[in-house]
Design an enzyme around this catalytic site. Structure first.
Site, PDB file in Angstrom:
ATOM      1  N   SER A  53      77.361  60.946  50.194  1.00 34.74           N
ATOM      2  CA  SER A  53      77.247  60.483  48.806  1.00 34.74           C
ATOM      3  C   SER A  53      78.559  60.619  48.052  1.00 34.74           C
ATOM      4  CB  SER A  53      76.192  61.306  48.054  1.00 34.74           C
ATOM      5  OG  SER A  53      74.898  60.860  48.305  1.00 34.74           O
ATOM      6  N   ASP A  98      73.284  54.497  40.809  1.00 37.73           N
ATOM      7  CA  ASP A  98      72.892  55.876  41.075  1.00 37.73           C
ATOM      8  C   ASP A  98      71.773  56.314  40.138  1.00 37.73           C
ATOM      9  OD1 ASP A  98      73.368  58.833  41.897  1.00 37.73           O
ATOM     10  OD2 ASP A  98      74.862  57.719  43.019  1.00 37.73           O
ATOM     11  N   HIS A 145      73.362  63.555  40.031  1.00 34.08           N
ATOM     12  CA  HIS A 145      74.004  62.946  41.196  1.00 34.08           C
ATOM     13  C   HIS A 145      74.942  61.817  40.778  1.00 34.08           C
ATOM     14  CE1 HIS A 145      74.195  60.490  44.942  1.00 34.08           C
ATOM     15  NE2 HIS A 145      74.050  61.638  45.561  1.00 34.08           N
TER      16      HIS A 145
END
Length: 425
Positions: free
Chosen positions: A377, A169, A211
């Protein structure tokens, strides 16, 4: 060009340009966005480079960005005449050599048996991005003042074996477990924030930052005893070139200890829906790796790779009621399972964020270390966490735990097979 796509692509294009890389958009005959790719470059297996060179005018040059492996990046910049584009080169290769595409091996009983999975002789160097050009939405401040995530952390059971989840990520915000107790055992590549804002004095939160930390938080809530290692694989504004990403995955599986389960909340659409040459080679080298991948956020049944592979665990998103598919989720026979992907609340950065997408752009929002966020996600790490937790509790191998968790999925009418957070089955 769609306004949301335009906003996100501009960020990615500018970030790659700062590295001296030109990325561009391929369009369908109807004028819709098809896929993203690197201008002036082709991707191929090393063993096919000679044939490809014979099919093109003189001047094809072989690059070696990773320095190892069977992947080759080919430059068109020196081609005789100097103006051949990637689509033109691929059209000539296919005219003279055929597509070279062939069916990939399949596991019996997989839900994606109708999916077209073919590997061409050559392809564009696709640009992988965080499940669309962004998650399903941009982060939002959660209502109230939450001190714990939603879904809440599971209770830790007896640990039979140590398990590590590798998260590919944007990196790790290095949050303090004393403040975020469910994040104990999370580590990874540092993900720095921007300089202090002249408005609020808080650190600026660049687009896509946080994220990886949010994904790690979702996985850790389902696998409380697991270690989670967050790699910075998408430092270029949530995107990376296909060959570079595969090389980074090679580095990840070579770590000690190697991750038992890998979560990849990112992917790409491909030219003619062919399979990715890079990921095909990765799986051939690592057939036992359990890769959990987000299905994408474009509300389409078009295959999104690597999720669309039958060897990957492809995860679509459920809405907050967990009885319907989320409005943004991709779907289709290649999606293995659906899980909660809308309304997640988890750890995030403390700082000032400027919205990039209409209609909120250019609104400014201050965050205090938690966020509400939507997207496949976040459905994917929920499933990765369930697999890792089963491994930790039973001592099963990653592949056996994968099979057992998927076998426990429930049928949702009009959706497909679904998995639920701990205690909600």
């Amino acid at each position: 060009m769609d306004a949301v796509f335009d906003a996100q692509f501009r960020i990615i294009k500018d970030a790659f340009a700062s590295r001296g890389i030109e990325v561009t958009v391929a369009y369908t005959p109807a004028g819709e966005v098809d896929y993203l790719y690197e201008a002036g470059r082709l991707l191929a297996r090393r063993g096919d480079v000679g044939r490809i060179a014979e099919a093109l005018p003189p001047g094809l040059r072989q690059l070696d960005r990773r320095g190892r492996g069977e992947l080759s990046v080919l430059s068109l910049e020196g081609i005789e005449g100097g103006t051949m584009t990637v689509p033109e080169a691929l059209a000539r290769i296919e005219q003279r050599l055929g597509t070279g595409a062939r069916p990939l091996d399949r596991r019996p009983g997989h839900a994606g048996e109708a999916t077209r999975e073919r590997a061409p002789i050559a392809s564009p160097v696709h640009v992988m991005h965080i499940s669309r050009l962004c998650p399903g939405t941009e982060p939002e401040v959660p209502p109230g003042d939450p001190g714990v995530p939603w879904p809440p952390p599971c209770e830790a059971g007896e640990e039979v074996r140590e398990v590590t989840i590798g998260v590919c990520d944007t990196g790790w915000l290095q949050l303090d477990p004393a403040v975020y107790p469910w994040l104990g055992g999370v580590s990874g590549d540092p993900e720095p924030l921007g300089p202090p804002s002249p408005i609020s004095g808080l650190p600026i939160i660049p687009a896509f930052r946080g994220h990886g930390t949010f994904v790690a938080g979702v996985a850790k809530c389902q696998a409380p005893t697991a270690r989670v290692s967050v790699a910075d694989h998408f430092s270029t504004s949530g995107a990376e070139l296909e060959d570079v990403m595969v090389g980074k995955l090679e580095d990840l599986v070579a770590q000690s200890p190697a991750p038992d389960v890998i979560n990849l909340s990112a992917g790409t659409y491909t030219r003619d829906n062919w399979s990715s040459i890079g990921f095909e080679l990765f799986q051939q080298d690592h057939p036992d790796v359990v890769l959990v991948a987000a299905a994408g956020n474009d509300a389409t049944d078009r295959p999104f790779y690597p999720a669309a592979y039958d060897w990957a665990v492809s995860v679509g998103a459920l809405g907050p009621d967990q009885t319907h598919r989320a409005w943004f989720s991709n779907y289709g026979p290649w999606v293995d399972v659906y899980a909660l992907g809308e309304g997640h609340v988890n750890a995030y950065a403390t700082g000032e964020y400027t919205y990039q997408e209409p209609p909120k752009r250019p609104a400014v929002q201050n965050f205090a270390g938690m966020a509400r966020w939507d997207g496949t996600s976040f459905a994917a790490p929920l499933v990765a966490g369930l697999i890792a937790d089963r491994m930790a509790r039973t001592g099963e191998s990653a592949q056996d735990a994968r099979a057992a968790v998927l076998a426990s999925a429930q049928d949702l009418q009009g959706v497909g097979r679904a998995l639920f957070p701990c205690g909600q089955a």
